[in-house]
Write an enzyme that holds these catalytic residues in place. Structure first.
Site, PDB file in Angstrom:
ATOM      1  N   HIS A  91       0.804  -1.230   0.000  1.00 27.95           N
ATOM      2  CA  HIS A  91       0.000   0.000   0.000  1.00 27.95           C
ATOM      3  C   HIS A  91       0.841   1.286   0.000  1.00 27.95           C
ATOM      4  CE1 HIS A  91       0.662  -0.215   4.344  1.00 27.95           C
ATOM      5  NE2 HIS A  91       0.303   1.048   4.407  1.00 27.95           N
ATOM      6  N   HIS A 112       1.673   9.621  -3.031  1.00 33.05           N
ATOM      7  CA  HIS A 112       2.220   8.263  -2.928  1.00 33.05           C
ATOM      8  C   HIS A 112       1.304   7.123  -3.402  1.00 33.05           C
ATOM      9  CE1 HIS A 112       0.503   8.048   1.193  1.00 33.05           C
ATOM     10  NE2 HIS A 112       0.520   6.748   0.992  1.00 33.05           N
ATOM     11  N   LYS A 130       5.867   5.450  -1.549  1.00 36.04           N
ATOM     12  CA  LYS A 130       6.672   6.362  -0.726  1.00 36.04           C
ATOM     13  C   LYS A 130       8.146   6.352  -1.092  1.00 36.04           C
ATOM     14  CE  LYS A 130       3.725   7.039   3.241  1.00 36.04           C
ATOM     15  NZ  LYS A 130       3.491   6.762   4.649  1.00 36.04           N
ATOM     16  N   HIS A 133      -6.215   3.717  -0.637  1.00 32.36           N
ATOM     17  CA  HIS A 133      -6.165   3.464   0.809  1.00 32.36           C
ATOM     18  C   HIS A 133      -6.227   4.730   1.659  1.00 32.36           C
ATOM     19  CE1 HIS A 133      -1.740   4.029   0.360  1.00 32.36           C
ATOM     20  NE2 HIS A 133      -1.739   4.314   1.641  1.00 32.36           N
TER      21      HIS A 133
HETATM   22 FE   LIG Z   1      -0.266   5.479   2.763  1.00 28.42          FE
END
Ligand SMILES: [Fe+2]
Length: 365
Positions: free
Chosen positions: A228, A257, A232, A281
């Site tokens: 998820h 991200h 990043k 998410h």
């Molecule tokens: Fe996240």
């Protein structure tokens, strides 16, 4: 054997067992595919490791002289990247389970089952290969560049190239293992994120359990949970682990991200549910989230699940500028946000499953 194309040489395996029978039968099973060494006790095992670069050790726990647990510690002290598989009888199963905590890959029960051995060893060698490759890419990009966008490009390029080979090592049944290695290797550079994806995966699985999802759906959810936050890596650590709240511009960068994440994993050809879990998410049930501001059940199920798991982990682990909450405080906080940030029904399932999980753990002690 096909494996040769990914290792320049055959992977090297050291079999450590005091009994000739199991030692030889393991050797015969593995010999066609790997370069196999054997040792009959702990001392000669450690000597062998110092002499030859070993990828994987299969270790008998019950041996005269130096006990298996001791040998394991020495191996990991000498080179923590050497993978170890414990070979055990039912009598020592408990210590094998214990040993898994100390970075052992897996255990194999005696008497051996040939296909089990081959599959565990293959998975383990695959993990060593992939984590080694990911580390190489990370180290190389860190050495050569400072920019996160370049690291991001390198990783994307790497995944593009790896797709073929990871398919060999991680056919469908092992794909989860691949993303696990990928996610955990990437997050290991940041002390605040170590173990995050693993825990988000665990909490997501609890919700999946409560919802009665099928094994296939559960596995997809786990893959999605592991990945998820993969986006990043395309964003500078300055924003990710900043010691304090972010300003408007910094937030805008961090909010990229999920989209960066789905771009980075696009070479893996994952299913749409997995991709949606990553992409959405950070959506909120009330429609105030990002990237698209979806609301209610329009947010795909995996994303609604991961959102709860993600928040719960952040609350219980803490952040550079926020101290961690206790389990109960965190559950209360999650409950408060049911209906606004999170799907109410899923929050209920989550709280119920966390409590059930705790009861089971308590019963074990
Ligand atoms: Fe996240």
């Amino acid at each position: 054997m096909e494996q040769k194309q990914f290792f320049t040489e055959k992977p090297r395996i050291l079999i450590v067992d005091d009994e000739l029978g199991p030692r030889e039968s393991l050797r015969m099973i593995l010999k066609p595919y790997y370069e196999v060494y054997t040792a009959k006790d702990g001392i000669s095992a450690l000597e062998a490791i110092k002499k030859n670069p070993i990828d994987l050790v299969t270790l008998d726990l019950r041996m005269p002289g130096m006990p298996g647990e001791e040998v394991l510690k020495h191996i990991k002290n000498f080179d923590p990247t050497i993978e170890v598989i414990i070979i055990t009888g039912y009598g020592t199963l408990q210590s094998a389970v214990e040993a898994i905590k100390y970075k052992v890959f897996d255990y194999i029960l005696k008497p051996f089952n040939v296909s089990d051995i081959l599959s565990v060893v293959k998975k383990c060698i695959g993990r060593r290969y992939v984590s080694g490759e990911i580390k190489n890419v990370l180290e190389k990009t860190k050495r050569d560049t400072k920019s996160h966008s370049e690291i991001y490009e390198q990783i994307t390029h790497f995944l593009n190239q790896l797709n073929e080979s990871c398919y060999y090592f991680f056919r469908r049944e092992n794909y989860l293992e691949f993303v696990r290695v990928l996610a955990t290797t990437l997050e290991s550079k940041d002390p605040y994120t170590v173990g995050h994806s693993e825990r988000v995966c665990h909490y997501s699985s609890l919700i999946a359990e409560g919802l009665g999802l099928s094994p296939d759906e559960k596995e997809k959810l786990q893959i999605s949970a592991y990945l998820h936050d993969i986006g990043k890596i395309g964003i500078s650590d300055i924003y990710i682990s900043k010691d304090g709240p972010l300003d408007e511009n910094e937030w805008a960068i961090v909010r990229e991200h999920p989209i960066k994440g789905i771009k980075i994993i696009s070479p893996l050809g994952l299913s749409s549910e997995v991709i949606e879990g990553i992409k959405y998410h950070h959506e909120r049930f009330d429609g105030k989230g990002y990237p698209e501001g979806l609301s209610g059940k329009n947010i795909p199920l995996f994303a609604r699940i991961i959102a709860i798991a993600d928040a719960y982990d952040a609350l219980t682990i803490g952040r550079p500028y926020k101290s961690p909450l206790s389990k109960n405080e965190a559950l209360l906080e999650i409950k408060k946000c049911a209906g606004s940030q999170f799907d109410e029904e899923l929050v209920e399932v989550f709280i119920e499953e966390i409590k059930k999980n705790d009861r089971e753990i308590n019963q074990m002690h």
